[in-house]
Design a protein around this motif. Structure first.
Motif, PDB file in Angstrom:
ATOM      1  N   PRO A 141      -6.524   1.691  -9.515  1.00 54.84           N
ATOM      2  CA  PRO A 141      -7.696   1.121  -8.851  1.00 54.84           C
ATOM      3  C   PRO A 141      -8.044   1.772  -7.521  1.00 54.84           C
ATOM      4  O   PRO A 141      -9.217   1.896  -7.173  1.00 54.84           O
ATOM      5  CB  PRO A 141      -7.302  -0.355  -8.667  1.00 54.84           C
ATOM      6  N   SER A 142      -7.026   2.188  -6.750  1.00 59.75           N
ATOM      7  CA  SER A 142      -7.341   2.775  -5.444  1.00 59.75           C
ATOM      8  C   SER A 142      -8.081   4.098  -5.563  1.00 59.75           C
ATOM      9  O   SER A 142      -8.722   4.550  -4.609  1.00 59.75           O
ATOM     10  CB  SER A 142      -6.061   2.975  -4.637  1.00 59.75           C
ATOM     11  N   MET A 202     -14.192  -3.090  -1.100  1.00 64.89           N
ATOM     12  CA  MET A 202     -14.536  -4.144  -2.065  1.00 64.89           C
ATOM     13  C   MET A 202     -14.526  -3.594  -3.491  1.00 64.89           C
ATOM     14  O   MET A 202     -14.206  -4.318  -4.440  1.00 64.89           O
ATOM     15  CB  MET A 202     -15.885  -4.781  -1.725  1.00 64.89           C
ATOM     16  N   ASN A 203     -14.864  -2.310  -3.678  1.00 69.41           N
ATOM     17  CA  ASN A 203     -14.800  -1.726  -5.015  1.00 69.41           C
ATOM     18  C   ASN A 203     -13.364  -1.553  -5.487  1.00 69.41           C
ATOM     19  O   ASN A 203     -13.076  -1.687  -6.684  1.00 69.41           O
ATOM     20  CB  ASN A 203     -15.547  -0.390  -5.043  1.00 69.41           C
ATOM     21  N   VAL A 204     -12.446  -1.254  -4.563  1.00 63.61           N
ATOM     22  CA  VAL A 204     -11.026  -1.199  -4.918  1.00 63.61           C
ATOM     23  C   VAL A 204     -10.552  -2.571  -5.392  1.00 63.61           C
ATOM     24  O   VAL A 204      -9.852  -2.697  -6.407  1.00 63.61           O
ATOM     25  CB  VAL A 204     -10.188  -0.706  -3.720  1.00 63.61           C
ATOM     26  N   GLN A 205     -10.942  -3.621  -4.657  1.00 64.27           N
ATOM     27  CA  GLN A 205     -10.582  -4.976  -5.068  1.00 64.27           C
ATOM     28  C   GLN A 205     -11.160  -5.306  -6.437  1.00 64.27           C
ATOM     29  O   GLN A 205     -10.496  -5.907  -7.294  1.00 64.27           O
ATOM     30  CB  GLN A 205     -11.106  -5.973  -4.026  1.00 64.27           C
ATOM     31  N   ALA A 206     -12.425  -4.922  -6.663  1.00 65.89           N
ATOM     32  CA  ALA A 206     -13.082  -5.208  -7.937  1.00 65.89           C
ATOM     33  C   ALA A 206     -12.397  -4.486  -9.090  1.00 65.89           C
ATOM     34  O   ALA A 206     -12.175  -5.066 -10.159  1.00 65.89           O
ATOM     35  CB  ALA A 206     -14.550  -4.807  -7.859  1.00 65.89           C
ATOM     36  N   ALA A 207     -12.052  -3.210  -8.887  1.00 65.21           N
ATOM     37  CA  ALA A 207     -11.401  -2.443  -9.952  1.00 65.21           C
ATOM     38  C   ALA A 207     -10.015  -2.991 -10.261  1.00 65.21           C
ATOM     39  O   ALA A 207      -9.598  -3.038 -11.434  1.00 65.21           O
ATOM     40  CB  ALA A 207     -11.309  -0.975  -9.549  1.00 65.21           C
ATOM     41  N   ARG A 253      -6.672  -5.992 -14.041  1.00 61.36           N
ATOM     42  CA  ARG A 253      -5.724  -7.080 -14.275  1.00 61.36           C
ATOM     43  C   ARG A 253      -6.196  -8.011 -15.389  1.00 61.36           C
ATOM     44  O   ARG A 253      -5.400  -8.498 -16.192  1.00 61.36           O
ATOM     45  CB  ARG A 253      -5.517  -7.860 -12.973  1.00 61.36           C
ATOM     46  N   LEU A 254      -7.505  -8.267 -15.450  1.00 60.34           N
ATOM     47  CA  LEU A 254      -8.056  -9.178 -16.456  1.00 60.34           C
ATOM     48  C   LEU A 254      -8.457  -8.466 -17.742  1.00 60.34           C
ATOM     49  O   LEU A 254      -8.803  -9.114 -18.728  1.00 60.34           O
ATOM     50  CB  LEU A 254      -9.263  -9.920 -15.886  1.00 60.34           C
ATOM     51  N   GLY A 294     -11.786   3.319 -13.163  1.00 58.36           N
ATOM     52  CA  GLY A 294     -10.664   2.397 -13.170  1.00 58.36           C
ATOM     53  C   GLY A 294      -9.889   2.395 -14.473  1.00 58.36           C
ATOM     54  O   GLY A 294      -8.707   2.062 -14.497  1.00 58.36           O
ATOM     55  N   SER A 295     -10.547   2.808 -15.569  1.00 65.64           N
ATOM     56  CA  SER A 295      -9.865   2.818 -16.865  1.00 65.64           C
ATOM     57  C   SER A 295      -8.960   4.032 -17.046  1.00 65.64           C
ATOM     58  O   SER A 295      -8.088   4.027 -17.923  1.00 65.64           O
ATOM     59  CB  SER A 295     -10.891   2.781 -18.000  1.00 65.64           C
ATOM     60  N   VAL A 296      -9.154   5.082 -16.244  1.00 62.27           N
ATOM     61  CA  VAL A 296      -8.331   6.287 -16.393  1.00 62.27           C
ATOM     62  C   VAL A 296      -7.508   6.596 -15.156  1.00 62.27           C
ATOM     63  O   VAL A 296      -6.762   7.565 -15.135  1.00 62.27           O
ATOM     64  CB  VAL A 296      -9.207   7.518 -16.739  1.00 62.27           C
ATOM     65  N   ALA A 297      -7.631   5.779 -14.099  1.00 61.79           N
ATOM     66  CA  ALA A 297      -6.890   6.031 -12.869  1.00 61.79           C
ATOM     67  C   ALA A 297      -6.524   4.702 -12.232  1.00 61.79           C
ATOM     68  O   ALA A 297      -7.047   3.651 -12.595  1.00 61.79           O
ATOM     69  CB  ALA A 297      -7.729   6.871 -11.888  1.00 61.79           C
TER      70      ALA A 297
END
Length: 348
Positions: free
Chosen positions: A317-318, A111-116, A121-122, A312-315
């Motif tokens: 999402p996975s 779920m954190n992968v989905q969130a990131a 994307r947004l 998520g900002s430097v890598a």
């Protein structure tokens, strides 16, 4: 908006499940005739299962897609929940905790992968909101646990009801998950392409924050019951206040995050948390313990989502799945250290 609501529901279901059994830890100890040292072994099994699952979740999502992987984690968590409710020995409890760790690790990392991915994307900060919904679920689970403890409801009927309610919430949320098998590049490759020094700093912060946050979940109900002499219901109330403060802090975090930045929020929270821990350990009993619960929850609530957003900002999402495993390694370190401290205090 549909994806945001769906991910929020899955986060809420995860929080409710975890808080439900953690709020009943004193009752679980009584039913399984388990002392704190053997409980520590079970919590280590929980942590090891979580770490192993999180390490494999990124590649699994790449190969099979997010929806089936997270659904598999949910199914194993629910089986382990019922196993825990029916356990009558320390060994059975350890097995249930191992299953809970594996299932919960897949569920949490997925779920954190989905969130990131959605946050990237947004191009906006959403992680605190999602973790706020996790805390809202925790608050609901802890509240039901408090009522069950006060009314002396058995573990099996209580946790069976939690399973049924969580299944409905999860089913409503997971259907909107991105099921693309190309959506999560390999987490190891992502880490290799990312600034190693910055990710190491984020990982250190994540680990320290998880130790402090996890202490309230793993041990505080037991500590307050056995050392500060609160009743089972009193210990459950403390935990309910803690998760309520976490939920409120995370749900309102977006605006102060824009004005003061993640650094300012995390630093302020560290000071508030330290003062609250001092109240729990050395402060007076009574109402001050519950004030400390609110301060502990409000102070520590921003660390985990802020660190995951920074990842998520430097890598890709996975890579969040791997960084989540770093944070949850505290699930192993904390239970290993606690019996040592407990035994030293007892010898004094």
């Amino acid at each position: 908006m549909r994806a945001t609501r769906a991910i929020s529901l899955v986060f809420a279901g995860s929080g409710a499940t975890q808080a439900s059994w953690m709020s009943r830890l004193p009752a679980i100890l009584d039913q399984t005739h388990t002392d704190v040292v053997r409980l520590s072994a079970g919590l280590v099994m929980l942590g090891l299962g979580t770490l192993a699952a999180m390490a494999l979740t990124g590649p699994a999502i790449t190969r099979f897609g997010g929806r089936p992987v997270v659904a598999a984690g949910f199914a194993l968590t629910m089986i382990s929940l019922i196993t825990m409710a029916t356990a009558h020995s320390a060994t059975a409890l350890a097995v249930a905790m191992l299953g809970m760790g594996v299932g919960g690790g897949v569920w949490d990392a997925g779920m954190n992968v989905q969130a990131a991915a959605l946050e990237s994307r947004l191009d906006t900060h959403l992680m605190s909101r999602f973790h706020g919904w996790w805390s809202m679920g925790s608050m609901a689970g802890a509240g039901v646990g408090l009522a069950a403890a006060a009314l002396r409801v058995g573990l099996l009927p209580h946790l069976s009801a939690v399973l049924a309610a969580t299944a409905v919430v999860f089913a409503c949320g997971v259907t909107a998950f991105d099921d693309s098998k190309r959506g999560g590049p390999d987490a190891t490759g992502s880490r290799l392409r990312s600034p190693a020094r910055r990710l190491a700093a984020i990982g250190t912060l994540l680990f320290c924050g998880a130790v402090v946050e996890g202490a309230a979940g793993d041990w505080l109900a037991v500590y307050l019951n056995q050392d500060r002499l609160l009743t089972h219901a009193g210990a459950a109330l403390w935990y309910a206040l803690f998760v309520s403060a976490m939920a409120a802090g995370r749900l309102i975090a977006e605006r102060p995050h824009r004005y003061f930045g993640a650094v300012g929020l995390v630093r302020t929270g560290a000071v508030v948390t330290a003062l609250s821990i001092a109240l729990v350990v050395a402060g007076p009993t009574g109402a001050w313990l519950y004030v400390a619960a609110l301060g502990w929850g409000a102070g520590i609530c921003w660390v985990f989502p802020a660190a995951l957003s920074a990842t998520g900002s430097v890598a890709a999402p996975s890579a969040v799945a791997a960084m989540t495993a770093v944070g949850y390694s505290a699930s192993v370190a904390g239970p290993l250290a606690t019996p040592v401290a407990w035994s030293r205090r007892s010898r004094r």
